[in-house]
Every structure is written in C-alpha cells, then in structure tokens.
Design a protein around this motif. Structure first.
Motif, PDB file in Angstrom:
ATOM      1  N   GLY A  84      49.845  30.226  39.016  1.00  0.00           N
ATOM      2  CA  GLY A  84      49.817  31.123  40.548  1.00  0.00           C
ATOM      3  C   GLY A  84      50.378  31.212  41.767  1.00  0.00           C
ATOM      4  N   ALA A  85      50.101  29.913  42.247  1.00  0.00           N
ATOM      5  CA  ALA A  85      50.626  29.378  43.692  1.00  0.00           C
ATOM      6  C   ALA A  85      52.219  29.186  43.059  1.00  0.00           C
ATOM      7  CB  ALA A  85      50.332  28.209  43.621  1.00  0.00           C
ATOM      8  N   ARG A  88      53.582  32.582  43.719  1.00  0.00           N
ATOM      9  CA  ARG A  88      53.415  33.685  44.425  1.00  0.00           C
ATOM     10  C   ARG A  88      54.726  34.074  44.924  1.00  0.00           C
ATOM     11  NH1 ARG A  88      49.077  31.264  46.072  1.00  0.00           N
ATOM     12  NH2 ARG A  88      47.810  32.376  44.969  1.00  0.00           N
ATOM     13  N   GLY A  92      55.076  37.682  44.212  1.00  0.00           N
ATOM     14  CA  GLY A  92      53.548  37.928  44.765  1.00  0.00           C
ATOM     15  C   GLY A  92      52.851  37.710  44.734  1.00  0.00           C
ATOM     16  N   GLU A  93      51.358  38.520  44.204  1.00  0.00           N
ATOM     17  CA  GLU A  93      49.525  38.186  43.777  1.00  0.00           C
ATOM     18  C   GLU A  93      49.776  39.419  43.121  1.00  0.00           C
ATOM     19  OE1 GLU A  93      47.614  38.362  47.236  1.00  0.00           O
ATOM     20  OE2 GLU A  93      47.486  36.433  47.760  1.00  0.00           O
ATOM     21  N   ASP A  94      50.193  40.084  42.341  1.00  0.00           N
ATOM     22  CA  ASP A  94      49.782  41.294  41.717  1.00  0.00           C
ATOM     23  C   ASP A  94      50.204  41.128  40.090  1.00  0.00           C
ATOM     24  OD1 ASP A  94      47.200  42.556  42.724  1.00  0.00           O
ATOM     25  OD2 ASP A  94      48.566  43.482  43.776  1.00  0.00           O
ATOM     26  N   ARG A 232      56.407  41.286  38.777  1.00  0.00           N
ATOM     27  CA  ARG A 232      55.493  41.709  39.616  1.00  0.00           C
ATOM     28  C   ARG A 232      54.896  43.182  39.216  1.00  0.00           C
ATOM     29  NH1 ARG A 232      59.443  42.543  42.903  1.00  0.00           N
ATOM     30  NH2 ARG A 232      59.477  40.946  44.236  1.00  0.00           N
ATOM     31  N   PHE A 243      48.191  37.759  36.972  1.00  0.00           N
ATOM     32  CA  PHE A 243      46.830  37.220  38.281  1.00  0.00           C
ATOM     33  C   PHE A 243      46.545  39.293  38.982  1.00  0.00           C
ATOM     34  CE2 PHE A 243      49.271  33.663  37.474  1.00  0.00           C
ATOM     35  CZ  PHE A 243      48.131  33.219  37.691  1.00  0.00           C
ATOM     36  N   ARG A 245      45.858  40.596  43.200  1.00  0.00           N
ATOM     37  CA  ARG A 245      45.288  39.761  44.124  1.00  0.00           C
ATOM     38  C   ARG A 245      45.246  38.670  43.866  1.00  0.00           C
ATOM     39  NH1 ARG A 245      40.880  44.244  46.315  1.00  0.00           N
ATOM     40  NH2 ARG A 245      42.861  46.068  46.817  1.00  0.00           N
ATOM     41  N   GLY A 246      46.219  37.275  43.561  1.00  0.00           N
ATOM     42  CA  GLY A 246      45.744  35.698  43.287  1.00  0.00           C
ATOM     43  C   GLY A 246      45.513  35.560  42.047  1.00  0.00           C
ATOM     44  N   GLN A 247      43.983  36.306  41.915  1.00  0.00           N
ATOM     45  CA  GLN A 247      42.713  35.330  41.293  1.00  0.00           C
ATOM     46  C   GLN A 247      43.643  35.774  39.397  1.00  0.00           C
ATOM     47  OE1 GLN A 247      40.324  34.100  42.614  1.00  0.00           O
ATOM     48  NE2 GLN A 247      41.935  34.886  44.032  1.00  0.00           N
TER      49      GLN A 247
END
Length: 272
Positions: A84-85, A88, A92-94, A232, A243, A245-247
């Motif tokens: 994820g990192a 990002r 992005g995060e989604d 994305r 992921f 919101r990054g989770q």
C-alpha cells in the motif's frame, strides 16, 4: 516509494523496489506458493471455481489466479502495508485489485510469454478508465530472476506509445514463444530490451502499456512470481477492494466480477 523511483516509473514505464520483504517473509510466502502448486498438480488439468483458476499445460502448472480466496498467506501479502505504501504516491489510497496471479517456470519446462502489453487484457474497455495512469502491475520475486531463469524482458519507455499491435505465434501470449521479430514488425527496436533482474523480496512495478515478455527457464531452480495488479478505485468498475483510505481490505465471502464473464452464471467448480 521515493520521488526518484516514482519519476523513473513514469519515465521508463517500470521501477524496482529492492528488498520490500525480508527473507523470513519470503520463506513463508514460498511455502504458501508451494501449497497452491501441489493443489493444482493434484487436479491434473486446468480447473476453475469462480475467479479461482489453475492453468496447467502438459502436466506443468503454469499459473494460478486468485488463490488468495482460500490461501490466507497469499491474501495477507497482496494487501500488505508495504504494498500500500508503494502504491500510494502513484494511485492513491482507494485501490481495487484486478490481478492476483502466481506464475511458475519449471527448470527446462514450458514458460515462454510472447511480447505483449497487459492493456490488451483489460476488457471491456468501458470498465477501465485512464488506464495509463490509474493501473499498476506489480510482481514480487520469490526466486532469483535472471536471464537464465526466464526473467521478464522489458522495453523501457514503450509505455509512452500507448496501445501497440503485437503479433503472437500461438493462440495466446502463454501459447507463444518470445520472439523479437514481433517487436520489429511493430516498429520497435529489440536492442533496447532490458532484463528485469530481481532477488527474492524485490518488487517490480510496471505500466499496462509497457512492452514485455519472457523466455523459458534454463536454470536449475523454479522461477516463481507473485503478480498483483492494482487500479485507482474510481477508474475501475470491476475488481476486489485492496485498500480503502489506505487500510487493507480482506476478501469478502462472495467474489466480485473481474475477468471471468460467467462468474454468476457458472460459479461452480469445473475443469476447463
């Protein structure tokens, strides 16, 4: 991902992040991959159960798709925080996921992948928007990737040309040998090809428009590759969530539509 690596990705169509996972983690992943290989081999021929798909060729296991539905280790690695990192800064995060594959190259076995762009498999077109900037393919090396073991060969910068018509000698990319003549016919220079050399734990990222292929494994060890493709979320109508919101998002109880068009009409187990 550093700014330098992100710039390289955009410029060359690929980047390598070294040592994303340490040896202990790769040993755990290696054992899980071997479990999936044994499952596929026991079936004896190509098999599908929803999005889960085992591809065998002449008794060899070539590929498994979406084994993460039942293998918890594979599921954990596809949504690891380190992945994820890395994604990002680029998408992005989604993020959704539309590729979850294991590839095996047996020593002195089958293993050619003709030169191609992954964009040719993003169908239907309407489901994938802004393909060049919203989608990233990743490959995690489980074994050493060298020219001898059948590492990917890539054409840096080819992603900037957009879709390119590349011919194959067989019915599909996996059924064709890797031939530089296909590049020449498309007006591309094969002398610019680069071997994607990786050590276990290295993560490669490449664009869906990057021209690439790979030859057979002439080494004395398997060449295993864990491939995950991300997009994305707002630019894709298909895929499983990876992921929000990054989770990290674990897989749900029901598979969603990715590439198998008959998922809801023919979801049950069957040989193919």
């Amino acid at each position: 991902m550093s700014t330098e690596l992100a710039e390289k990705y955009h410029r060359d169509g690929y980047a390598i992040v070294r040592g994303v996972f340490p040896p202990g983690a790769i040993a755990e992943l290696s054992a899980a991959v071997d479990e999936v290989h044994a499952e596929a081999l026991a079936l004896g021929r190509s098999f599908r159960y929803g999005n889960l798909n085992y591809r065998l060729d002449g008794g060899e296991v070539r590929m498994a798709q979406w084994a993460s539905y039942h293998n918890v280790v594979l599921d954990r690695f596809r949504i690891a925080a380190r992945i994820g990192a890395t994604l990002r800064p680029l998408i992005g995060e989604d993020v959704k996921q539309i590729i979850n594959q294991l590839h095996w190259k047996k020593p002195r076995g089958k293993g050619d992948f003709a030169f191609h762009q992954d964009s040719r498999f993003r169908r239907p077109d309407s489901a994938y928007r802004n393909l060049g900037t919203s989608y990233i393919q990743t490959g995690l090396a489980i074994d050493p990737h060298t020219r001898e073991s059948g590492a990917m060969r890539i054409l840096p910068g080819s992603h900037r040309a957009g879709p390119i018509e590349l011919t194959t000698s067989g019915a599909s990319v996996m059924d064709s040998v890797v031939e530089t003549e296909a590049l020449e016919k498309a007006g591309l220079d094969p002398t610019h090809l680069v071997d994607l050399k990786l050590e276990p734990g290295d993560l490669a990222l490449w664009s869906p428009y990057l021209v690439h292929g790979s030859g057979r494994n002439s080494s004395d060890h398997y060449r295993r590759f864990y491939i995950n493709g991300y997009v994305r979320a707002e630019d894709c109508d298909r895929g499983e969530w990876a992921f929000r919101r990054g989770q990290p998002q674990p897989l749900g109880p029901r598979p969603t539509l990715v590439h198998f068009e008959e998922l809801y009409e023919r979801p049950g187990p069957h040989f193919t």
